[in-house]
Design an enzyme around this catalytic site. Structure first.
Site, mmCIF file in Angstrom:
data_model
loop_
_atom_site.group_PDB
_atom_site.id
_atom_site.type_symbol
_atom_site.label_atom_id
_atom_site.label_comp_id
_atom_site.label_asym_id
_atom_site.label_seq_id
_atom_site.Cartn_x
_atom_site.Cartn_y
_atom_site.Cartn_z
ATOM 1 N N HIS A 195 -1.219 3.542 3.817
ATOM 2 C CA HIS A 195 0.113 3.033 3.451
ATOM 3 C C HIS A 195 1.067 4.201 3.194
ATOM 4 O O HIS A 195 2.226 4.180 3.609
ATOM 5 C CB HIS A 195 0.047 2.214 2.157
ATOM 6 C CG HIS A 195 -0.752 0.958 2.260
ATOM 7 N ND1 HIS A 195 -1.941 0.777 1.588
ATOM 8 C CD2 HIS A 195 -0.521 -0.189 2.943
ATOM 9 C CE1 HIS A 195 -2.409 -0.429 1.845
ATOM 10 N NE2 HIS A 195 -1.574 -1.034 2.668
ATOM 11 N N ALA B 152 -2.587 -2.534 -3.313
ATOM 12 C CA ALA B 152 -3.858 -1.777 -3.304
ATOM 13 C C ALA B 152 -3.699 -0.604 -2.336
ATOM 14 O O ALA B 152 -4.475 -0.431 -1.394
ATOM 15 C CB ALA B 152 -5.032 -2.683 -2.926
#
Ligand code: PAF
Length: 288
Positions: A37, A32
């Site tokens: 990230h 997700a």
């Protein structure tokens, strides 16, 4: 970019890269993916010969089955984003690949994680850090990274992983990367996808309370600063603080006086409805 789904294939790949003298950057994730990230991935791509990203929702670090069941997953979008980011390998294993013998039959090991694992998240999510240590140690054994990248949103997790690496004698550079935020200040998190529009609208109040407390802390005690943050957040309909602790940034143990530690961080977890949001703020730092 290749997608690897088995431990044996990953080990073979990283073995070849290491034999060729290549550095390996590693970003472990639970998928997700968001810009937080991707900022870790960008650093890994820039700083290493090859970059491996794992996408694995690790059951052993969830102490709440509903949290595990509702954890957001979007494999297709993750693959697309990682391809664009210039990653070499995505590791997308099954539970059996990570835990030979399965969740019940797997070999267990108690990691020495220090007192940093006993407070805050450790207190409110029993077993969580043993689960994180277990999966990160397993992934490190397969990837054998030169450098591994973690976001500072999970400030305590980084301290615990550093302790795990030290106690297990694993050779890897742990690189802590700054929190990425939405324009309104909310720390990016995969869990933000679970917020309703109404919840999303109030969630930035967490960051606002923390930022305003920096000024307040200049002429108030640790306890008063703690209380003002909690009172302000809990006054917002839909938000409820689980804990807010002002701690020594190295040990993660609570302090009572500002001069007790050279680096001081405030770590907070707030329920926004059923969604658990975490954030932190640095009150005191030493210039490195
Ligand atoms: O921070 C996370 O997303 C997870 O705790 C990690 C490090 C990928 C281990 O499952």
């Amino acid at each position: 970019m290749i997608i690897i789904r088995t431990a044996a294939e990953l080990e073979a790949y990283t073995g070849r890269e290491l034999q060729n003298g290549h550095s390996i950057g590693f970003v472990p994730t639970m998928g997700a993916l968001h810009a937080g990230h991707l900022s870790l991935v960008e650093k890994a791509v820039q700083g290493n010969d090859v970059t491996v990203v794992s996408v694995f929702v690790n059951p052993t670090q969830f102490n709440n089955p509903t949290d595990l069941a509702t954890y957001p997953r979007d494999e297709e979008a993750d693959i697309r984003l990682l391809a664009q980011a210039g990653v070499d390998v995505i590791f997308m294993p099954t539970v059996e690949e990570i835990y030979p013998g399965g969740l019940e039959g797997r070999e267990r090991h108690e990691y020495a994680l220090g007192t940093a694992a006993e407070v805050m998240e450790g207190k409110f999510r029993p077993g969580h850090f043993q689960g994180v240590a277990e999966v990160v140690a397993r992934l490190f054994a397969l990837v054998r990274p030169t450098r591994a990248y973690f976001g500072e949103k999970d400030f305590q997790q980084i301290a615990v992983i550093r302790n795990m690496v030290e106690s297990e004698g694993i050779k890897v550079d742990i690189i802590a990367c700054p929190i990425k935020r939405a324009d309104d200040g909310l720390a990016l998190s995969s869990r933000n996808a679970l917020l309703s529009p109404e919840q999303r609208a109030v969630a930035p109040e967490i960051r606002k309370a923390l930022v305003d407390s920096l000024e307040y802390a200049r002429n108030h005690s640790v306890q008063a600063t703690h209380d003002t943050v909690v009172e302000r957040i809990d006054a917002v309909p839909g938000l409820e603080t689980e804990y807010f602790e002002i701690v020594d940034a190295r040990t993660l143990l609570p302090i009572t006086e500002w001069d007790e530690a050279p680096e001081v961080v405030g770590c907070i977890t707030v329920y926004c409805g059923k969604v658990r949001l975490i954030d932190n703020i640095l009150y005191k730092t030493i210039n490195k």
